[in-house]
Design a protein around this motif. Structure first.
Motif, PDB file in Angstrom:
ATOM      1  N   ALA A 177       0.845  -1.194   0.000  1.00 27.22           N
ATOM      2  CA  ALA A 177       0.000   0.000   0.000  1.00 27.22           C
ATOM      3  C   ALA A 177       0.881   1.244   0.000  1.00 27.22           C
ATOM      4  O   ALA A 177       1.858   1.327   0.744  1.00 27.22           O
ATOM      5  CB  ALA A 177      -0.928   0.003   1.217  1.00 27.22           C
ATOM      6  N   LYS A 178       0.525   2.208  -0.813  1.00 28.77           N
ATOM      7  CA  LYS A 178       1.290   3.452  -0.881  1.00 28.77           C
ATOM      8  C   LYS A 178       1.120   4.248   0.425  1.00 28.77           C
ATOM      9  O   LYS A 178       0.082   4.199   1.069  1.00 28.77           O
ATOM     10  CB  LYS A 178       0.821   4.310  -2.056  1.00 28.77           C
ATOM     11  CG  LYS A 178       1.112   3.679  -3.425  1.00 28.77           C
ATOM     12  CD  LYS A 178       0.697   4.637  -4.534  1.00 28.77           C
ATOM     13  CE  LYS A 178       1.044   4.077  -5.906  1.00 28.77           C
ATOM     14  NZ  LYS A 178       0.658   5.006  -6.987  1.00 28.77           N
ATOM     15  N   GLU A 179       2.177   5.006   0.771  1.00 28.96           N
ATOM     16  CA  GLU A 179       2.147   5.778   2.012  1.00 28.96           C
ATOM     17  C   GLU A 179       1.568   7.178   1.828  1.00 28.96           C
ATOM     18  O   GLU A 179       1.311   7.880   2.804  1.00 28.96           O
ATOM     19  CB  GLU A 179       3.575   5.911   2.574  1.00 28.96           C
ATOM     20  CG  GLU A 179       4.143   4.616   3.129  1.00 28.96           C
ATOM     21  CD  GLU A 179       4.725   3.720   2.059  1.00 28.96           C
ATOM     22  OE1 GLU A 179       4.609   4.075   0.880  1.00 28.96           O
ATOM     23  OE2 GLU A 179       5.281   2.642   2.385  1.00 28.96           O
ATOM     24  N   GLY A 180       1.417   7.645   0.599  1.00 24.36           N
ATOM     25  CA  GLY A 180       0.890   8.986   0.369  1.00 24.36           C
ATOM     26  C   GLY A 180       1.927  10.083   0.606  1.00 24.36           C
ATOM     27  O   GLY A 180       1.586  11.199   0.984  1.00 24.36           O
ATOM     28  N   TRP A 181       3.224   9.773   0.385  1.00 21.57           N
ATOM     29  CA  TRP A 181       4.275  10.763   0.611  1.00 21.57           C
ATOM     30  C   TRP A 181       4.274  11.820  -0.498  1.00 21.57           C
ATOM     31  O   TRP A 181       3.773  11.589  -1.599  1.00 21.57           O
ATOM     32  CB  TRP A 181       5.646  10.097   0.648  1.00 21.57           C
ATOM     33  CG  TRP A 181       5.863   9.254   1.865  1.00 21.57           C
ATOM     34  CD1 TRP A 181       5.203   9.317   3.038  1.00 21.57           C
ATOM     35  CD2 TRP A 181       6.820   8.192   1.994  1.00 21.57           C
ATOM     36  NE1 TRP A 181       5.661   8.389   3.921  1.00 21.57           N
ATOM     37  CE2 TRP A 181       6.669   7.664   3.309  1.00 21.57           C
ATOM     38  CE3 TRP A 181       7.766   7.617   1.162  1.00 21.57           C
ATOM     39  CZ2 TRP A 181       7.446   6.624   3.781  1.00 21.57           C
ATOM     40  CZ3 TRP A 181       8.545   6.578   1.645  1.00 21.57           C
ATOM     41  CH2 TRP A 181       8.377   6.084   2.947  1.00 21.57           C
ATOM     42  N   SER A 182       4.902  12.960  -0.162  1.00 22.90           N
ATOM     43  CA  SER A 182       5.080  14.054  -1.117  1.00 22.90           C
ATOM     44  C   SER A 182       6.567  14.333  -1.278  1.00 22.90           C
ATOM     45  O   SER A 182       7.401  13.907  -0.464  1.00 22.90           O
ATOM     46  CB  SER A 182       4.348  15.318  -0.627  1.00 22.90           C
ATOM     47  OG  SER A 182       2.980  15.071  -0.459  1.00 22.90           O
ATOM     48  N   MET A 183       6.888  15.083  -2.334  1.00 22.12           N
ATOM     49  CA  MET A 183       8.286  15.454  -2.584  1.00 22.12           C
ATOM     50  C   MET A 183       8.870  16.160  -1.358  1.00 22.12           C
ATOM     51  O   MET A 183       8.263  17.063  -0.798  1.00 22.12           O
ATOM     52  CB  MET A 183       8.376  16.382  -3.802  1.00 22.12           C
ATOM     53  CG  MET A 183       8.115  15.685  -5.114  1.00 22.12           C
ATOM     54  SD  MET A 183       9.534  14.680  -5.622  1.00 22.12           S
ATOM     55  CE  MET A 183      10.725  15.977  -5.965  1.00 22.12           C
ATOM     56  N   GLY A 184      10.083  15.733  -0.940  1.00 18.12           N
ATOM     57  CA  GLY A 184      10.778  16.370   0.163  1.00 18.12           C
ATOM     58  C   GLY A 184      10.478  15.759   1.516  1.00 18.12           C
ATOM     59  O   GLY A 184      11.135  16.117   2.503  1.00 18.12           O
TER      60      GLY A 184
END
Length: 562
Positions: A177-184
């Motif tokens: 399952a993806k963690e929903g992270w963003s750049m940085g």
């Protein structure tokens, strides 16, 4: 006194032994602290280097995902070889072949084996609290063994979003399952553990060896000191004391044999013999000698008083002249240097695109700027020469990039070169290392050399500014070469003297104070280097400035370029 007093040689040896013991203790503590700092720095540098290698592996695999997962027909087939898998595989291979422990960890790992321990949790918390922290390390003792724990953060980049980005909860191509992270965002950390025991043992052995050497050397010095004092001081003093006792018992004709090996003892024995001679004279004609001596002492006292008054007056005059000099320098610095600096700034601003000057106006402004900088250099030479004693006591060491510094010199000298229609060519070897030096003094040295080269070049000539690393790898050479009027052979020995100017000017204008090359030589020596010149009259000159990368007196920390 009731007890027996110690002889001077025994007292001196005891006091020296106490002082030497304190010195050895201080040296031991200082050496231990220095070794600890060196150990930590060495281990941190190893960890940094390995972290950079792991980052290179990660970046390489991430950059080649398309080449890995697409067939030659352009069909996407996921091979399961992504950046995380490749980096962890490299880490495991390294763990098996060394006693290092390398792992990738995060607070919510997909793989339980990547879960952080207590120390790594603290490192991850620090990275989350302050994302600007680039590394986190500490010497830690585990199971009676020391090791360096080192962590560097892993941030989310564009290549990470396909497996870890939005939407959160969606199953990625690897089945997680993806963690929903963003750049940085902080994605985790690279954790490295380096055993420090063998380094500590090596440093401790070196420290113990140094302390043994110091102790043996000090003991030998004490023994030599004891026998030297006993032979050169104690025995001769004992003879003098016995002779004084004889004189006290009435033997005023007592004489000592002046056969001592030291100047001080010879002086004492001569004084003793002179005393006995004077006692003989005093007994012969005591009153007359007392009167003569009193008169002579009176004259000497009057002469001493007169000399003291004269010295006092001379000192007052010297102090007054020194004050005049200081006032003059302060006035000169404020009234000439400060306005001239402002003028140069105005002329530089005037040449900007904002004022839209014509070509002729720009040329005039550039010529005025160059003349102002020449005058400022002359003023600075005079001021630096006047306060050279204070300058020798104040060195501002800092790390200097030779490549950037030569580029700065090029830009600084361009106005003067344009005014004299001279071309400046910069040739700097990219392999030149960083050096420790005093930026202001180095700038002053090379501005003087560049100004002279430009000033004495023919119109349309070329001045070359070159920098390279010397063959020994410990020095950098900066050369300034022109093809102008050159210097006569008979003038080469005196051009670095104060107020010296060559007698063969040709058609050049001999302006200047004659202090530039004197300051060049003085400052080159202060910087731990030396300056040399090669020249032939009518063909040009070449000045070579050799500087150590780490001169004596500079900070002891090593510097490394990454």
């Amino acid at each position: 006194m009731g007890g027996k007093e110690l002889r001077i040689d025994v007292k001196l040896v005891v006091l020296s032994a106490v002082l030497i013991t304190l010195i050895i203790a201080v040296v031991g503590l200082w050496s231990a602290k220095t070794h600890e700092q060196q150990l930590r720095q060495e281990l941190v540098e190893q960890a940094r280097g390995f972290a950079q290698q792991m980052d290179a592996v990660w970046t390489f695999v991430d950059a080649n995902q398309n080449r890995i997962n697409y067939t030659s027909d352009g069909i996407y087939e996921f091979k399961g070889l992504h950046c995380s898998v490749a980096a962890k595989a490299v880490a495991q291979l390294f763990n098996r072949s060394t006693d290092y422990v390398v792992k990738f960890t995060r607070t919510d790992p997909r793989n339980p084996g990547d879960a952080p321990d207590e120390w790594e949790q603290g490192a991850l918390a620090s990275f989350e609290e302050d994302p600007a922290i680039g590394e986190y390390y500490q010497l830690v003792e585990n199971d009676e063994a020391m090791s360096l724990r080192y962590c560097t953060p892993l941030t989310v980049e564009e290549g990470c979003l396909s497996c870890h980005g939005a939407p959160k909860g969606e199953i990625d191509i690897t089945g997680y399952a993806k963690e929903g992270w963003s750049m940085g965002d902080i994605a985790g950390a690279l954790s490295i553990s380096i055993p420090a025991e063998r380094y500590i043992e090596s440093y401790n052995a070196a420290l113990a060896r140094d302390l043994v050497y110091y102790t043996l050397a000090m003991c030998a010095a004490l023994a030599i000191l004891f026998f030297a004092v006993r032979h050169l001081v104690t025995k001769p003093l004992h003879s003098v004391v016995e002779s004084l006792g004889e004189v006290g018992r009435g033997r005023i004709d007592m004489k000592l044999n002046n056969s001592q090996s030291t100047k001080e003892m010879s002086t004492m024995i001569n004084a003793f013999n002179t005393m006995t001679d004077e006692l003989d004279d005093l007994y012969g004609n005591l009153e007359q000698q007392v009167a003569d001596r009193t008169e002579r002492l009176q004259k000497l006292s009057e002469q001493a008083i007169a000399q003291r008054e004269e010295i006092k007056k001379v000192n007052e005059r010297l102090q007054q002249e020194s004050a005049y000099k200081s006032d003059f320098l302060a006035t000169m610095s404020h009234e000439l240097k400060t306005p001239l600096t402002a003028t140069i700034s105005y002329l530089e601003a005037l040449q900007s695109k904002q004022f839209n000057l014509s070509d002729e106006e720009k040329q005039l402004a550039s010529s005025a700027e160059a003349s102002s900088k020449e005058l400022l250099l002359i003023i600075n030479n005079i001021l630096e020469t006047s306060r050279s004693k204070d300058i020798k006591e104040k060195m501002n060491w800092e790390v200097i990039d030779v490549l950037d510094f030569t580029e700065y010199l090029l830009q600084e000298t361009l106005p003067l070169a344009r005014r004299r229609n001279v071309t400046i060519v910069r040739k700097a070897d990219p392999a030149c290392p960083l050096i420790y030096s005093d930026w202001g003094k180095l700038r002053h040295v090379l501005l003087n050399l560049m100004s002279n080269a430009t000033k004495f070049s023919h119109e349309g000539g070329i001045v070359e500014l070159a920098a390279r690393i010397c063959e020994d790898g410990k020095h950098v050479q900066i050369a300034v070469t022109d093809h102008g009027i050159g210097i006569a052979r008979e003038d080469l020995d005196s051009i670095f003297d104060r107020f010296s100017q060559t007698s063969h000017w040709g058609n050049a204008n001999p302006d200047g104070s004659g202090l530039g090359l004197y300051i060049v030589k003085e400052y080159a020596q202060l910087l731990g280097g030396e300056v040399a010149v090669e020249s032939e009259l009518g063909k040009g000159s070449a000045f070579f400035l050799a500087l150590p990368t780490h001169p004596e007196g500079a900070p002891s920390e090593q510097h490394t370029a990454y």
